[in-house]
Every structure is written in structure tokens, then in C-alpha cells.
Write an enzyme that holds these catalytic residues in place. Structure first.
Site, PDB file in Angstrom:
ATOM      1  N   GLY A 136      26.901  32.572  42.214  1.00  0.00           N
ATOM      2  CA  GLY A 136      28.315  32.960  42.032  1.00  0.00           C
ATOM      3  C   GLY A 136      28.900  33.532  43.309  1.00  0.00           C
ATOM      4  N   TYR A 173      29.930  39.937  26.275  1.00  0.00           N
ATOM      5  CA  TYR A 173      29.672  40.263  27.685  1.00  0.00           C
ATOM      6  C   TYR A 173      28.770  41.499  27.821  1.00  0.00           C
ATOM      7  CZ  TYR A 173      30.875  41.586  32.527  1.00  0.00           C
ATOM      8  OH  TYR A 173      30.842  41.928  33.856  1.00  0.00           O
ATOM      9  N   LYS A 223      24.972  42.162  29.546  1.00  0.00           N
ATOM     10  CA  LYS A 223      24.770  43.084  30.666  1.00  0.00           C
ATOM     11  C   LYS A 223      23.736  44.151  30.322  1.00  0.00           C
ATOM     12  CE  LYS A 223      27.386  40.939  33.540  1.00  0.00           C
ATOM     13  NZ  LYS A 223      26.803  40.292  34.727  1.00  0.00           N
TER      14      LYS A 223
HETATM   15  P1  NDP Z   1      34.451  36.417  39.654  1.00  0.00           P
HETATM   16  O1  NDP Z   1      34.918  35.788  38.375  1.00  0.00           O
HETATM   17  O2  NDP Z   1      35.457  36.842  40.669  1.00  0.00           O
HETATM   18  O3  NDP Z   1      33.360  35.478  40.366  1.00  0.00           O
HETATM   19  C1  NDP Z   1      32.284  34.959  39.646  1.00  0.00           C
HETATM   20  C2  NDP Z   1      31.720  33.786  40.381  1.00  0.00           C
HETATM   21  O4  NDP Z   1      30.637  33.248  39.583  1.00  0.00           O
HETATM   22  C3  NDP Z   1      32.737  32.672  40.565  1.00  0.00           C
HETATM   23  O5  NDP Z   1      32.670  32.154  41.866  1.00  0.00           O
HETATM   24  C4  NDP Z   1      32.310  31.664  39.530  1.00  0.00           C
HETATM   25  O6  NDP Z   1      32.606  30.309  39.882  1.00  0.00           O
HETATM   26  C5  NDP Z   1      30.811  31.853  39.508  1.00  0.00           C
HETATM   27  N1  NDP Z   1      30.242  31.290  38.294  1.00  0.00           N
HETATM   28  C6  NDP Z   1      30.724  31.368  37.044  1.00  0.00           C
HETATM   29  N2  NDP Z   1      29.941  30.681  36.214  1.00  0.00           N
HETATM   30  C7  NDP Z   1      28.941  30.152  36.961  1.00  0.00           C
HETATM   31  C8  NDP Z   1      27.835  29.322  36.672  1.00  0.00           C
HETATM   32  N3  NDP Z   1      27.585  28.882  35.420  1.00  0.00           N
HETATM   33  N4  NDP Z   1      27.003  28.960  37.669  1.00  0.00           N
HETATM   34  C9  NDP Z   1      27.253  29.371  38.936  1.00  0.00           C
HETATM   35  N5  NDP Z   1      28.303  30.133  39.282  1.00  0.00           N
HETATM   36  C10 NDP Z   1      29.130  30.530  38.295  1.00  0.00           C
HETATM   37  O7  NDP Z   1      33.561  37.647  39.159  1.00  0.00           O
HETATM   38  P2  NDP Z   1      33.195  39.009  39.912  1.00  0.00           P
HETATM   39  O8  NDP Z   1      32.980  38.770  41.353  1.00  0.00           O
HETATM   40  O9  NDP Z   1      34.134  40.038  39.472  1.00  0.00           O
HETATM   41  O10 NDP Z   1      31.799  39.337  39.187  1.00  0.00           O
HETATM   42  C11 NDP Z   1      30.534  39.051  39.777  1.00  0.00           C
HETATM   43  C12 NDP Z   1      29.451  39.681  38.907  1.00  0.00           C
HETATM   44  O11 NDP Z   1      29.690  41.077  38.800  1.00  0.00           O
HETATM   45  C13 NDP Z   1      29.437  39.137  37.481  1.00  0.00           C
HETATM   46  O12 NDP Z   1      28.099  39.055  37.022  1.00  0.00           O
HETATM   47  C14 NDP Z   1      30.178  40.206  36.703  1.00  0.00           C
HETATM   48  O13 NDP Z   1      29.812  40.217  35.368  1.00  0.00           O
HETATM   49  C15 NDP Z   1      29.715  41.448  37.444  1.00  0.00           C
HETATM   50  N6  NDP Z   1      30.599  42.592  37.259  1.00  0.00           N
HETATM   51  C16 NDP Z   1      31.904  42.558  37.689  1.00  0.00           C
HETATM   52  C17 NDP Z   1      32.714  43.653  37.510  1.00  0.00           C
HETATM   53  C18 NDP Z   1      34.131  43.699  37.947  1.00  0.00           C
HETATM   54  O14 NDP Z   1      34.787  44.712  37.676  1.00  0.00           O
HETATM   55  N7  NDP Z   1      34.651  42.697  38.634  1.00  0.00           N
HETATM   56  C19 NDP Z   1      32.209  44.872  36.844  1.00  0.00           C
HETATM   57  C20 NDP Z   1      30.835  44.808  36.464  1.00  0.00           C
HETATM   58  C21 NDP Z   1      30.068  43.703  36.659  1.00  0.00           C
HETATM   59  P3  NDP Z   1      34.002  29.641  39.418  1.00  0.00           P
HETATM   60  O15 NDP Z   1      35.004  30.165  40.377  1.00  0.00           O
HETATM   61  O16 NDP Z   1      33.754  28.172  39.534  1.00  0.00           O
HETATM   62  O17 NDP Z   1      34.227  30.103  38.018  1.00  0.00           O
END
Ligand code: NDP
Length: 244
Positions: A12, A153, A157
């Protein structure tokens, strides 16, 4: 943190927190493998290469174990080994539980939990063979506090906590550490989807009075990936401005 000579695979990593982690680990000296589904990932590759690091990028869906196994094989052929895995890819599909569709439950479990299983499974044998490795899972504050509308979700987590602690016990003797970072509310596309009043309510719960920046998470990951954290395993590092 000096990560020279290390190769880090980040899922990701095309945007948001994953992208920032990739750039931080590259700045610290690691070669980088980007795995994401978004075409944006090629731009991140250019940024990593500008920092003078080797970089591979893969269009890889973490739910597709065949693609993941093939990716890991190619990485090992081309870069020799994987020292650091950051399981960052994650999605939300929020709905109140009464209205949550079985597909919303299954999809989030599939990406956020089965995805971590798939990628960790693919790298664990090479890590055991090389007798070293660092696996870092990205959990969330809501896995600890709960959050209305996020039964799916938050379940994934908190499941990552059990995953992290159990795997840490299994592979510690092989020189592999397994830890997690539990971010609070971080300013990315995921939280920008919240409306203003939801964001206001969240801000009131954060003693440090601001949303986190992806860099706050990347710094914690870089520490856990470093030699300085070599005696830390099975731990969850909370990075949430004091909200939990
Ligand atoms: P974003 O939605 O900004 O980015 C997530 C990335 O993961 C995207 O590039 C997305 O690709 C990719 N992705 C989604 N599904 C898949 C898949 N099946 N295989 C490979 N890549 C995938 O999320 P964040 O950066 O905010 O979050 C990153 C992590 O941090 C996550 O695990 C989230 O749960 C965790 N998190 C985030 C928080 C927040 O406040 N933002 C808080 C706590 C935890 P695409 O663009 O194609 O969808």
C-alpha cells in the site's frame, strides 16, 4: 536510523502513510520495494530513486496470494533478500453494524487481515533462512478503542495485535522481530473522507491537539526497522497524540 544494506517491502505504498514510510526508509538508506494497486506507485519509485536507492515496484493486490508469492520470488532474484516487511495496505468500508453488508465485512477482513497473512507467509521462509528480519504491521487506535461504524475495520486492526504477538513468539528464535504501530488519526485520504464535524469530534479527543502526519508513523516504523530496536518484539507502538 541507518538502514543501509537493507531491503524493505512496503504494501500500500503508492500514497498516504505507506508512501511516506517508503520514502523515510529510503532516506535512512534502505532499498525499497513498493507494492500497491494504484498507478501512482511509479511516481513514488522515481522519488525513491532520486534519493539514490534501488527501487522495484509491483502492481500487487495483497489479497491475491499467487501474485504475492510471485512478487516475493522476483524480489529475491533481483535484490537478494527482504530484510523489512511493512504490512501497511488497508481499507475502510464503514457502516453502522445494523446496516453492514456481509460483503463490507468480508472485503475489509480480506484486505486488512488476510492480506497481512498472505504477504507475511510469503516472506517468512526467506527470513527464517537468512535468520533475520523485521515485520511491522500497521494496526490502528480503533483496534483498541473501538469506533462506531467500524466494526469490520476495528476487528481487523485488533486481530493484528494477536497476529503480531503470536508470530513474534514463533519466530523470535530465528532472529526475526514482529511489531506493530497503531496510528491515531492521521491526515491522509482515509481520514479526509470524514466530514468536518466528525474531524472536529476527533480533534477534541487528541491531547496534542492535532491530527497526526504520515511522517509521525514513518518515524516509528523506521525505529522498529532499525538495529536500535533489535531487542523489541511483540510490541504495539501507539502513535496517536495521546488520544488512547
Ligand atoms: P490510504 O487509503 O491513503 O492508502 C492505502 C493504500 O493501500 C492505497 O495506496 C491503496 O491503493 C492501497 N491498497 C488498498 N487495498 C490494497 C490491496 N488489496 N493490495 C495492495 N494495496 C492496497 O490509507 P492510509 O495511508 O491512511 O492508511 C495506511 C494504513 O494505515 C492502513 O492500514 C490504515 O488502516 C492504517 N491507519 C490509517 C489511519 C489514518 O488515520 N489514516 C489511522 C490508523 C491506521 P489504492 O489507491 O489502489 O486503493
Amino acid at each position: 536510523m541507518n538502514l543501509e544494506g537493507q531491503t524493505a517491502l512496503i504494501t500500500g505504498s503508492g500514497r498516504g502513510i505507506g508512501k511516506t514510510i517508503a520514502l523515510k526508509l529510503a532516506e535512512s538508506g534502505a532499498d525499497i520495494v513498493l507494492a500497491d494497486m494504484t498507478p501512482e506507485v511509479t511516481k513514488v519509485r522515481t522519488e525513491v530513486e532520486t534519493l539514490g536507492r534501488k527501487c522495484l515496484n509491483f502492481k500487487a493486490d495483497v489479497t491475491d496470494i499467487g501474485t504475492i508469492e510471485a512478487m516475493v520470488k522476483t524480489i529475491i532474484e533481483e535484490l537478494g533478500s527482504i530484510h523489512i516487511l511493512v504490512n501497511n495496505a488497508g481499507i475502510t468500508q464503514d457502516n453502522l453494524f445494523m446496516r453492514m453488508k456481509p460483503e463490507q465485512w468480508s472485503k475489509v477482513i480480506d484486505v486488512n487481515l488476510n492480506g497481512v497473512f498472505n504477504v507475511s507467509k510469503a516472506v517468512i521462509r526467506p527470513m527464517v533462512k537468512q535468520r533475520s528480519g523485521k515485520i511491522i504491521n500497521i494496526s490502528s487506535v480503533v483496534g483498541f478503542s473501538g469506533n462506531p461504524g467500524q466494526v469490520n475495520y476495528s476487528s481487523t486492526k485488533s486481530a493484528l495485535v494477536g497476529f503480531t504477538k503470536s508470530l513474534a513468539r514463533e519466530v523470535g528464535a530465528r532472529g526475526i522481530t514482529v511489531n506493530a504501530v497503531a496510528p491515531g488519526f492521521i491526515d491522509t485520504a482515509m481520514t479526509q473522507a470524514l466530514n468536518e464535524s466528525q474531524q472536529e469530534v476527533i480533534l477534541q479527543q487528541i491531547p496534542l491537539g492535532r491530527m497526526g502526519d504520515p511522517t509521525d508513523i514513518a518515524n516509528a516504523v523506521a525505529f522498529l526497522a532499525s538495529e536500535e530496536a533489535s531487542y523489541i518484539t511483540g510490541t504495539i507502538l501507539h502513535v496517536n497524540g495521546g488520544m488512547y
